[in-house]
Design a protein around this motif. Sequence first.
Motif, PDB file in Angstrom:
ATOM      1  N   ILE A  28       0.880  -1.166   0.000  1.00  0.00           N
ATOM      2  CA  ILE A  28       0.000   0.000   0.000  1.00  0.00           C
ATOM      3  C   ILE A  28       0.919   1.218   0.000  1.00  0.00           C
ATOM      4  N   ILE A  29       0.722   2.103  -0.981  1.00  0.00           N
ATOM      5  CA  ILE A  29       1.590   3.274  -1.099  1.00  0.00           C
ATOM      6  C   ILE A  29       0.752   4.547  -1.167  1.00  0.00           C
ATOM      7  N   GLU A  30       1.407   5.672  -0.878  1.00  0.00           N
ATOM      8  CA  GLU A  30       0.739   6.964  -1.022  1.00  0.00           C
ATOM      9  C   GLU A  30       0.369   7.159  -2.482  1.00  0.00           C
ATOM     10  N   TYR A  31      -0.706   7.919  -2.701  1.00  0.00           N
ATOM     11  CA  TYR A  31      -1.095   8.226  -4.070  1.00  0.00           C
ATOM     12  C   TYR A  31       0.037   8.986  -4.736  1.00  0.00           C
ATOM     13  N   GLU A  32       0.353   8.584  -5.923  1.00  0.00           N
ATOM     14  CA  GLU A  32       1.400   9.223  -6.713  1.00  0.00           C
ATOM     15  C   GLU A  32       0.797   9.679  -8.027  1.00  0.00           C
ATOM     16  N   GLU A  33       1.044  10.924  -8.380  1.00  0.00           N
ATOM     17  CA  GLU A  33       0.544  11.442  -9.653  1.00  0.00           C
ATOM     18  C   GLU A  33       1.192  10.648 -10.786  1.00  0.00           C
ATOM     19  N   PRO A  34       0.397  10.031 -11.643  1.00  0.00           N
ATOM     20  CA  PRO A  34       0.977   9.176 -12.688  1.00  0.00           C
ATOM     21  C   PRO A  34       1.589   9.964 -13.836  1.00  0.00           C
ATOM     22  N   LYS A  35       2.506   9.301 -14.513  1.00  0.00           N
ATOM     23  CA  LYS A  35       3.023   9.828 -15.769  1.00  0.00           C
ATOM     24  C   LYS A  35       1.985   9.450 -16.820  1.00  0.00           C
ATOM     25  N   THR A  36       1.609  10.407 -17.613  1.00  0.00           N
ATOM     26  CA  THR A  36       0.581  10.164 -18.612  1.00  0.00           C
ATOM     27  C   THR A  36       1.051   9.107 -19.603  1.00  0.00           C
ATOM     28  N   GLN A  37       0.134   8.215 -19.938  1.00  0.00           N
ATOM     29  CA  GLN A  37       0.415   7.162 -20.905  1.00  0.00           C
ATOM     30  C   GLN A  37      -0.803   7.056 -21.807  1.00  0.00           C
ATOM     31  N   SER A  38      -0.572   7.116 -23.093  1.00  0.00           N
ATOM     32  CA  SER A  38      -1.663   6.983 -24.044  1.00  0.00           C
ATOM     33  C   SER A  38      -2.310   5.615 -23.883  1.00  0.00           C
ATOM     34  N   SER A  39      -3.612   5.616 -23.704  1.00  0.00           N
ATOM     35  CA  SER A  39      -4.322   4.352 -23.513  1.00  0.00           C
ATOM     36  C   SER A  39      -5.772   4.521 -23.933  1.00  0.00           C
ATOM     37  N   GLN A  40      -6.335   3.446 -24.462  1.00  0.00           N
ATOM     38  CA  GLN A  40      -7.757   3.461 -24.790  1.00  0.00           C
ATOM     39  C   GLN A  40      -8.580   2.954 -23.613  1.00  0.00           C
ATOM     40  N   LEU A  41      -7.928   2.691 -22.495  1.00  0.00           N
ATOM     41  CA  LEU A  41      -8.622   2.222 -21.305  1.00  0.00           C
ATOM     42  C   LEU A  41      -8.988   3.441 -20.454  1.00  0.00           C
ATOM     43  N   PRO A  42     -10.267   3.797 -20.394  1.00  0.00           N
ATOM     44  CA  PRO A  42     -10.662   5.033 -19.703  1.00  0.00           C
ATOM     45  C   PRO A  42     -10.355   5.034 -18.207  1.00  0.00           C
ATOM     46  N   PHE A  43     -10.202   3.874 -17.606  1.00  0.00           N
ATOM     47  CA  PHE A  43      -9.935   3.795 -16.170  1.00  0.00           C
ATOM     48  C   PHE A  43      -8.447   3.860 -15.844  1.00  0.00           C
ATOM     49  N   MET A  44      -7.589   3.801 -16.865  1.00  0.00           N
ATOM     50  CA  MET A  44      -6.149   3.876 -16.627  1.00  0.00           C
ATOM     51  C   MET A  44      -5.712   5.327 -16.604  1.00  0.00           C
ATOM     52  N   LYS A  45      -5.108   5.733 -15.481  1.00  0.00           N
ATOM     53  CA  LYS A  45      -4.712   7.124 -15.304  1.00  0.00           C
ATOM     54  C   LYS A  45      -3.291   7.396 -15.766  1.00  0.00           C
ATOM     55  N   GLY A  46      -2.490   6.349 -15.970  1.00  0.00           N
ATOM     56  CA  GLY A  46      -1.108   6.508 -16.398  1.00  0.00           C
ATOM     57  C   GLY A  46      -0.237   5.460 -15.739  1.00  0.00           C
ATOM     58  N   LEU A  47       1.053   5.767 -15.661  1.00  0.00           N
ATOM     59  CA  LEU A  47       2.019   4.828 -15.091  1.00  0.00           C
ATOM     60  C   LEU A  47       2.706   5.462 -13.883  1.00  0.00           C
ATOM     61  N   ILE A  48       3.041   4.632 -12.895  1.00  0.00           N
ATOM     62  CA  ILE A  48       3.804   5.106 -11.745  1.00  0.00           C
ATOM     63  C   ILE A  48       5.022   4.202 -11.561  1.00  0.00           C
ATOM     64  N   ASP A  49       6.034   4.759 -10.907  1.00  0.00           N
ATOM     65  CA  ASP A  49       7.222   3.984 -10.564  1.00  0.00           C
ATOM     66  C   ASP A  49       6.925   3.172  -9.313  1.00  0.00           C
ATOM     67  N   HIS A  50       7.360   1.913  -9.338  1.00  0.00           N
ATOM     68  CA  HIS A  50       7.220   1.075  -8.145  1.00  0.00           C
ATOM     69  C   HIS A  50       8.381   0.106  -8.079  1.00  0.00           C
ATOM     70  N   ARG A  51       9.202   0.267  -7.074  1.00  0.00           N
ATOM     71  CA  ARG A  51      10.344  -0.630  -6.826  1.00  0.00           C
ATOM     72  C   ARG A  51      11.218  -0.820  -8.061  1.00  0.00           C
ATOM     73  N   GLY A  52      11.501   0.269  -8.728  1.00  0.00           N
ATOM     74  CA  GLY A  52      12.386   0.200  -9.887  1.00  0.00           C
ATOM     75  C   GLY A  52      11.714  -0.199 -11.185  1.00  0.00           C
ATOM     76  N   GLY A  53      10.421  -0.462 -11.149  1.00  0.00           N
ATOM     77  CA  GLY A  53       9.681  -0.803 -12.360  1.00  0.00           C
ATOM     78  C   GLY A  53       8.534   0.170 -12.550  1.00  0.00           C
ATOM     79  N   ILE A  54       7.749  -0.081 -13.581  1.00  0.00           N
ATOM     80  CA  ILE A  54       6.569   0.748 -13.797  1.00  0.00           C
ATOM     81  C   ILE A  54       5.327  -0.126 -13.706  1.00  0.00           C
TER      82      ILE A  54
END
Length: 155
Positions: A28-54
């Motif tokens: 469980i992590i604090e909310y992090e503002e995502p990096k925008t990622q083009s997606s056709q999935l309306p519920f996807m807000k973008g990508l975040i860094d987590h433990r060295g990955g995305i």
Amino acid sequence: MDEIKNTYLTFTVGSSNFGIHVEHVVEIIEYEEPKTQSSQLPFMKGLIDHRGGIVPLIDAGLKFGMEPVDINDQACCIVMSVKGADQVFDIALAVDDVTEVVEVDDDKKQYIETNYKPGYVQFAAKVDDNYIMFIDVNKVFNDTEVISLMKIMGK
């Protein structure tokens, strides 16, 4: 493993209560503002860094057909492990608040007819004075969504 058989992490989205089995919870992590990622999935807000990955950040409100998550001091992300296609991958689920870890005995689980619920709701149960819908994280996304998420993550 028996000690976690009926153990669930509960959280809120709007005024609704949900739970997921603790075996799927990575962190469980604090909310992090995502990096925008083009997606056709309306519920996807973008990508975040987590433990060295995305990982993709999913708005639980939008995914569950509700209002978007209210981003405030209580909002957080549940990083969880999801099985899709032939792989297991992590996603971050933005929720309004994480409430507690609960145990739900089998005799308290109320299964709902499949034609009256989304396929990802496993059962409901009353815990204290709250009704909670418990979801199967491996059924939250359909095959097309899984493929899209995997492509976005380069898998």
